[in-house]
Design a protein around this motif. Structure first.
Motif, PDB file in Angstrom:
ATOM      1  N   ASN A 132     -36.472  15.033  -2.647  1.00 44.42           N
ATOM      2  CA  ASN A 132     -36.566  16.112  -2.138  1.00 44.42           C
ATOM      3  C   ASN A 132     -37.717  16.959  -2.751  1.00 44.42           C
ATOM      4  O   ASN A 132     -38.123  18.067  -2.510  1.00 44.42           O
ATOM      5  N   ALA A 133     -38.786  15.990  -3.394  1.00 38.55           N
ATOM      6  CA  ALA A 133     -40.058  16.709  -3.722  1.00 38.55           C
ATOM      7  C   ALA A 133     -40.906  17.102  -2.699  1.00 38.55           C
ATOM      8  O   ALA A 133     -41.164  16.256  -1.621  1.00 38.55           O
ATOM      9  N   LYS A 134     -41.271  18.149  -2.569  1.00 44.17           N
ATOM     10  CA  LYS A 134     -41.919  18.795  -1.536  1.00 44.17           C
ATOM     11  C   LYS A 134     -43.335  17.998  -1.229  1.00 44.17           C
ATOM     12  O   LYS A 134     -43.753  18.045  -0.219  1.00 44.17           O
ATOM     13  N   VAL A 135     -43.927  17.142  -2.223  1.00 43.67           N
ATOM     14  CA  VAL A 135     -45.247  16.663  -1.934  1.00 43.67           C
ATOM     15  C   VAL A 135     -44.949  15.496  -1.207  1.00 43.67           C
ATOM     16  O   VAL A 135     -45.964  14.861  -0.392  1.00 43.67           O
ATOM     17  N   LEU A 136     -43.807  15.098  -0.795  1.00 40.53           N
ATOM     18  CA  LEU A 136     -43.219  13.817  -0.152  1.00 40.53           C
ATOM     19  C   LEU A 136     -42.847  14.319   1.246  1.00 40.53           C
ATOM     20  O   LEU A 136     -42.945  13.358   2.226  1.00 40.53           O
ATOM     21  N   ARG A 137     -42.736  15.743   1.695  1.00 43.51           N
ATOM     22  CA  ARG A 137     -42.275  16.056   2.873  1.00 43.51           C
ATOM     23  C   ARG A 137     -43.434  15.491   4.095  1.00 43.51           C
ATOM     24  O   ARG A 137     -42.596  14.836   5.119  1.00 43.51           O
ATOM     25  N   PRO A 138     -44.568  15.655   3.989  1.00 43.58           N
ATOM     26  CA  PRO A 138     -45.467  15.285   5.175  1.00 43.58           C
ATOM     27  C   PRO A 138     -45.057  13.428   5.262  1.00 43.58           C
ATOM     28  O   PRO A 138     -45.108  13.174   6.674  1.00 43.58           O
ATOM     29  N   TYR A 139     -45.081  12.684   4.354  1.00 47.85           N
ATOM     30  CA  TYR A 139     -44.780  11.406   4.576  1.00 47.85           C
ATOM     31  C   TYR A 139     -43.691  11.000   5.041  1.00 47.85           C
ATOM     32  O   TYR A 139     -43.340  10.170   5.782  1.00 47.85           O
ATOM     33  N   ILE A 140     -42.543  11.895   4.479  1.00 47.69           N
ATOM     34  CA  ILE A 140     -41.014  11.626   5.046  1.00 47.69           C
ATOM     35  C   ILE A 140     -41.052  11.746   6.411  1.00 47.69           C
ATOM     36  O   ILE A 140     -40.569  10.903   7.277  1.00 47.69           O
ATOM     37  N   HIS A 141     -41.773  12.930   7.038  1.00 50.09           N
ATOM     38  CA  HIS A 141     -41.839  13.182   8.400  1.00 50.09           C
ATOM     39  C   HIS A 141     -42.636  12.172   9.185  1.00 50.09           C
ATOM     40  O   HIS A 141     -41.987  11.555  10.340  1.00 50.09           O
ATOM     41  N   ASN A 142     -43.767  11.491   8.751  1.00 52.20           N
ATOM     42  CA  ASN A 142     -44.414  10.585   9.493  1.00 52.20           C
ATOM     43  C   ASN A 142     -43.757   9.468   9.555  1.00 52.20           C
ATOM     44  O   ASN A 142     -43.940   8.708  10.481  1.00 52.20           O
ATOM     45  N   ARG A 143     -42.810   9.050   8.675  1.00 56.55           N
ATOM     46  CA  ARG A 143     -41.960   7.774   8.686  1.00 56.55           C
ATOM     47  C   ARG A 143     -40.782   7.944   9.634  1.00 56.55           C
ATOM     48  O   ARG A 143     -39.916   7.057   9.558  1.00 56.55           O
ATOM     49  N   GLY A 144     -40.530   9.471  10.038  1.00 54.38           N
ATOM     50  CA  GLY A 144     -38.988   9.589  10.824  1.00 54.38           C
ATOM     51  C   GLY A 144     -38.150   9.399   9.974  1.00 54.38           C
ATOM     52  O   GLY A 144     -36.927   9.264  10.545  1.00 54.38           O
ATOM     53  N   GLN A 188     -36.850  12.163   7.976  1.00 54.59           N
ATOM     54  CA  GLN A 188     -36.480  13.524   7.647  1.00 54.59           C
ATOM     55  C   GLN A 188     -35.025  13.994   7.829  1.00 54.59           C
ATOM     56  O   GLN A 188     -34.212  14.786   7.062  1.00 54.59           O
ATOM     57  N   HIS A 189     -34.197  12.885   8.481  1.00 53.67           N
ATOM     58  CA  HIS A 189     -32.660  13.033   8.403  1.00 53.67           C
ATOM     59  C   HIS A 189     -32.014  12.932   7.196  1.00 53.67           C
ATOM     60  O   HIS A 189     -30.849  13.497   6.921  1.00 53.67           O
ATOM     61  N   ILE A 190     -32.654  12.047   6.317  1.00 51.76           N
ATOM     62  CA  ILE A 190     -32.170  12.037   5.161  1.00 51.76           C
ATOM     63  C   ILE A 190     -31.888  13.264   4.146  1.00 51.76           C
ATOM     64  O   ILE A 190     -31.319  13.437   3.662  1.00 51.76           O
ATOM     65  N   LEU A 191     -32.908  14.130   4.282  1.00 45.85           N
ATOM     66  CA  LEU A 191     -33.195  15.385   3.730  1.00 45.85           C
ATOM     67  C   LEU A 191     -31.881  16.186   3.862  1.00 45.85           C
ATOM     68  O   LEU A 191     -31.342  17.019   2.879  1.00 45.85           O
ATOM     69  N   ASN A 192     -31.188  16.128   5.245  1.00 50.07           N
ATOM     70  CA  ASN A 192     -29.934  17.175   5.543  1.00 50.07           C
ATOM     71  C   ASN A 192     -28.840  16.249   5.428  1.00 50.07           C
ATOM     72  O   ASN A 192     -27.824  16.814   5.758  1.00 50.07           O
ATOM     73  N   ASP A 193     -28.922  15.073   4.945  1.00 46.85           N
ATOM     74  CA  ASP A 193     -27.711  14.390   5.037  1.00 46.85           C
ATOM     75  C   ASP A 193     -26.895  14.040   3.643  1.00 46.85           C
ATOM     76  O   ASP A 193     -27.410  13.692   2.587  1.00 46.85           O
ATOM     77  N   ARG A 194     -26.049  15.258   3.471  1.00 47.93           N
ATOM     78  CA  ARG A 194     -25.287  15.087   2.454  1.00 47.93           C
ATOM     79  C   ARG A 194     -24.650  13.925   1.680  1.00 47.93           C
ATOM     80  O   ARG A 194     -24.699  13.972   0.425  1.00 47.93           O
ATOM     81  N   GLU A 195     -24.143  13.434   2.563  1.00 46.02           N
ATOM     82  CA  GLU A 195     -23.434  12.129   2.171  1.00 46.02           C
ATOM     83  C   GLU A 195     -24.374  11.001   1.773  1.00 46.02           C
ATOM     84  O   GLU A 195     -24.137  10.410   0.503  1.00 46.02           O
ATOM     85  N   ALA A 196     -25.437  10.956   2.343  1.00 52.43           N
ATOM     86  CA  ALA A 196     -26.462   9.753   1.989  1.00 52.43           C
ATOM     87  C   ALA A 196     -27.024  10.367   0.524  1.00 52.43           C
ATOM     88  O   ALA A 196     -27.303   9.258  -0.265  1.00 52.43           O
ATOM     89  N   GLN A 197     -27.365  11.688   0.378  1.00 47.16           N
ATOM     90  CA  GLN A 197     -27.907  11.943  -1.011  1.00 47.16           C
ATOM     91  C   GLN A 197     -26.805  12.067  -2.097  1.00 47.16           C
ATOM     92  O   GLN A 197     -27.276  12.283  -3.063  1.00 47.16           O
ATOM     93  N   GLY A 198     -25.452  12.180  -1.777  1.00 46.73           N
ATOM     94  CA  GLY A 198     -24.577  12.518  -2.718  1.00 46.73           C
ATOM     95  C   GLY A 198     -24.566  14.017  -3.340  1.00 46.73           C
ATOM     96  O   GLY A 198     -24.388  14.129  -4.453  1.00 46.73           O
ATOM     97  N   LEU A 199     -24.753  14.742  -2.283  1.00 44.81           N
ATOM     98  CA  LEU A 199     -25.275  16.143  -2.741  1.00 44.81           C
ATOM     99  C   LEU A 199     -23.643  17.060  -2.953  1.00 44.81           C
ATOM    100  O   LEU A 199     -22.530  16.359  -2.571  1.00 44.81           O
ATOM    101  N   ARG A 200     -23.771  17.977  -3.700  1.00 44.32           N
ATOM    102  CA  ARG A 200     -22.558  18.868  -3.885  1.00 44.32           C
ATOM    103  C   ARG A 200     -21.821  19.101  -2.775  1.00 44.32           C
ATOM    104  O   ARG A 200     -22.162  19.413  -1.573  1.00 44.32           O
TER     105      ARG A 200
END
Length: 287
Positions: free
Chosen positions: A252-264, A266-278
């Protein structure tokens, strides 16, 4: 210079055929022992080459999907309180696991301990063997050693802290989950000792540590983030995206966002199960 004629350029098929013949001739002149060593070295070079390739989006999805099922909760956490046998130490699976740790196998970079020690009621002897091997390891970056309530006691938690404080230790992400057989005094020592580690991301259940300890740990690991860049280095993205179920996940670090998008990815950022979010079934509360 005059142009090179087609006849001067070796054909790809001919080159491959020549190399194959040379290799075959070389192998035919080897002794049995030399041939075995050659084949072993060749397999190891191939393994290293494969492990160096960046993970694909599908591979990362598969890894995270495996971790969703009971990573920090669910039926895996509590089972019958039977006393496990030390015989597990002699099992081929345990011996292979220990060897992988000691030899810095690429599989150990993100180590989910329950994949190798499947019984949550594993004994103290089993956890000691794993920690002894981990002490010799120098490539593990993320350690998930949660919920081994019988095997992880005060002595084992202090051993883990000693490992984390070693100069050659690369572990910066750790999840200890729920450990109910640790004294409060030992948790306090662990909390203070984290200042001399590289740990920047972590999770420990609020059921087992006090609110004050959690606040102190979170302050320490935030300060530790200035010690290295493994948690924000784009070159380490394959590891970072697997470091989930923390109070705050490094992806979730903002500095990584461009690289996450370049690698395709970005779905992980919104995947609550994958991240184990509240709110997810495998959540690590960030409260």
């Amino acid at each position: 210079p005059p142009p090179t004629s087609q006849a001067d350029v070796p054909r790809s098929a001919e080159v491959k055929k020549s190399k194959k013949k040379t290799k075959k001739d070389k192998m035919s002149n080897m002794t049995e022992a030399q041939l075995k060593k050659y084949q072993k070295d060749r397999a190891e070079r191939k393994r290293i080459k494969e492990s160096a390739k960046p993970l694909t989006s599908d591979q990362i999805k598969a890894i995270l999907a495996e971790d969703d099922a009971g990573c920090c909760g669910g039926n895996w956490v509590r089972r019958s309180m039977r006393n496990p046998s030390r015989g597990h130490l002699d099992s081929p699976q345990m011996k292979a696991f220990v060897e992988k740790l000691r030899s810095n196998s690429p599989e150990m970079v993100v180590l989910k301990m329950k994949k190798y020690i499947s019984d949550p009621n594993a004994s103290v002897a089993v956890l000691d063997a794993a920690l002894d091997a981990l002490e010799e390891n120098s490539n593990c970056e993320a350690l998930y050693i949660q919920n081994f309530n019988l095997g992880m006691r005060d002595k084992q938690l202090m051993h883990l802290l000693k490992i984390l404080q070693q100069p050659n230790c690369r572990i910066w992400c750790i999840n200890v989950g729920e450990l109910y057989n640790i004294r409060n005094k030992t948790w306090e020592r662990f909390t203070r000792g984290l200042k001399r580690t590289q740990v920047t991301h972590m999770y420990a259940s609020e059921h087992t540590i006090t609110t004050e300890m959690k606040d102190d740990i979170r302050a320490t690991i935030r300060d530790n983030r200035s010690k290295h860049d493994l948690h924000i280095n784009p070159a380490n993205l394959d590891v970072i995206v697997q470091c989930t179920h923390c109070w705050w996940n490094p992806i979730n670090a903002k500095v990584l966002r461009p690289y996450i998008h370049n690698r395709g990815l970005q779905h992980i950022l919104n995947d609550r199960e994958a991240q184990g979010l509240r709110g997810s079934t495998s959540s690590a509360p960030s409260g």
